[in-house]
Design an enzyme around this catalytic site. Sequence first.
Site, PDB file in Angstrom:
ATOM      1  N   SER A 117       3.582   0.331  -4.723  1.00  0.00           N
ATOM      2  CA  SER A 117       4.930   0.701  -5.129  1.00  0.00           C
ATOM      3  C   SER A 117       4.912   1.575  -6.364  1.00  0.00           C
ATOM      4  O   SER A 117       5.959   2.025  -6.808  1.00  0.00           O
ATOM      5  CB  SER A 117       5.757  -0.562  -5.379  1.00  0.00           C
ATOM      6  OG  SER A 117       5.022  -1.481  -6.124  1.00  0.00           O
ATOM      7  N   HIS A 138       5.223   3.479   1.510  1.00  0.00           N
ATOM      8  CA  HIS A 138       5.872   2.464   0.673  1.00  0.00           C
ATOM      9  C   HIS A 138       7.109   1.930   1.385  1.00  0.00           C
ATOM     10  O   HIS A 138       8.129   2.618   1.489  1.00  0.00           O
ATOM     11  CB  HIS A 138       6.223   3.085  -0.688  1.00  0.00           C
ATOM     12  CG  HIS A 138       6.864   2.132  -1.620  1.00  0.00           C
ATOM     13  ND1 HIS A 138       7.786   2.515  -2.558  1.00  0.00           N
ATOM     14  CD2 HIS A 138       6.725   0.788  -1.756  1.00  0.00           C
ATOM     15  CE1 HIS A 138       8.180   1.447  -3.230  1.00  0.00           C
ATOM     16  NE2 HIS A 138       7.554   0.392  -2.759  1.00  0.00           N
ATOM     17  N   GLU A 150       8.985   5.328   2.013  1.00  0.00           N
ATOM     18  CA  GLU A 150       8.694   6.429   1.093  1.00  0.00           C
ATOM     19  C   GLU A 150       7.232   6.826   1.332  1.00  0.00           C
ATOM     20  O   GLU A 150       6.334   5.981   1.192  1.00  0.00           O
ATOM     21  CB  GLU A 150       8.890   5.877  -0.329  1.00  0.00           C
ATOM     22  CG  GLU A 150       8.957   6.865  -1.437  1.00  0.00           C
ATOM     23  CD  GLU A 150       9.251   6.159  -2.785  1.00  0.00           C
ATOM     24  OE1 GLU A 150       8.900   4.975  -2.969  1.00  0.00           O
ATOM     25  OE2 GLU A 150       9.818   6.829  -3.657  1.00  0.00           O
ATOM     26  N   ASN A 188      11.132   3.590  -7.224  1.00  0.00           N
ATOM     27  CA  ASN A 188      10.917   2.719  -8.384  1.00  0.00           C
ATOM     28  C   ASN A 188      11.083   3.429  -9.722  1.00  0.00           C
ATOM     29  O   ASN A 188      11.355   2.799 -10.735  1.00  0.00           O
ATOM     30  CB  ASN A 188       9.552   2.042  -8.292  1.00  0.00           C
ATOM     31  CG  ASN A 188       9.620   0.892  -7.313  1.00  0.00           C
ATOM     32  OD1 ASN A 188      10.652   0.237  -7.206  1.00  0.00           O
ATOM     33  ND2 ASN A 188       8.556   0.663  -6.573  1.00  0.00           N
TER      34      ASN A 188
END
Length: 283
Positions: A117, A138, A150, A188
């Site tokens: 992540s 991800h 992702e 993130n």
Amino acid sequence: MIKSIAVLGAGQMGSGIAQVCAQAGYQVTVIDISEMQREKALVGITKSLDKLVSKNVLRMEDQQATLSRLAFAKTLPGGDFDLLIEAVTENITLKTKLLAEASQILRDDAIIASNTSSISLTQLAVCTNRPDKVIGMHFMNPVPLMQLVEVILSLTTSDETFAATADVIQAIGKTMVVSQDAPGFIVNRILMPMINEAVFTLYEGIATAKDIDAAMKLGTNQPMGPLALADLIGLDTCLSIMTVLHDGFNDSKYRPCPLLKNYVAAGWLGRKSGRGFYHYDAS
Ligand code: CAA
């Protein structure tokens, strides 16, 4: 063409990834050293499939077929995998060690994806014997319900690797976005500072956890408040992502909140440990 997938790590992300791949028709082997974790994963996947059947999202016969396509193993068998998706704990030492070992075992043409992540894909890629075949995939938590994957391109990812990965994402019915290899990628980089700021808001006594979450849920139409979301993601994961952002950008705006650090030190990791910003049933 990818037919057979190994998923390394049977935690909440690994089991979700294994589930959606098996639902889409891939043969999937889930690898985890811990027998307890493997058993827990099978229980979790079965429950999730039950839920999807009860909501008419999945047919009963597809539930059985999905389960029949899933196998579990303690270590990576030599086997004929076309793709390995790594979903172990967010720890660079562990990930580089396991990916280096896996690359010695897998067929030369197999692709290695990491569900990291926040860790640099380029750093992970160069630990393997095939940096051109390493890519980031991800997934979002809970994987069976979340639409996004992702994709992260390392400096070394080849166009062929990207194309094969995009095909898998399409086959499992998810939507892809593409990010270059930078700390936190897209999701993130934006989400974690918001969660961290919510923890600061609690830490400074500005409002209760309940009010912070209600403010963001009802005031900004998020499906759940940032503290409840942190509990879902896992506070250890949130802390490790904030640390990667802090170290990666060398910018104090990403400093992890001391309260987040203390919760992790106390073992209050969120839903998975039964306590985080809220309390949860052991079931
Ligand atoms: N499989 C199948 N069904 C599931 C499930 C799963 N894994 N998890 C939950 N469900 C079911 C629930 O049991 C529930 O069923 P009922 O309606 O019968 O009770 C249903 O899905 C809906 O769940 P909720 O009632 O909890 O209500 P909801 O509408 O709020 O949906 C949610 C849940 C999809 C999690 C929603 O709250 C949401 O989207 N939250 C935000 C999640 C999010 O932002 N995820 C990304 C985190 S970031 C990340 O993952 C990346 C990272 O690196 C950290």
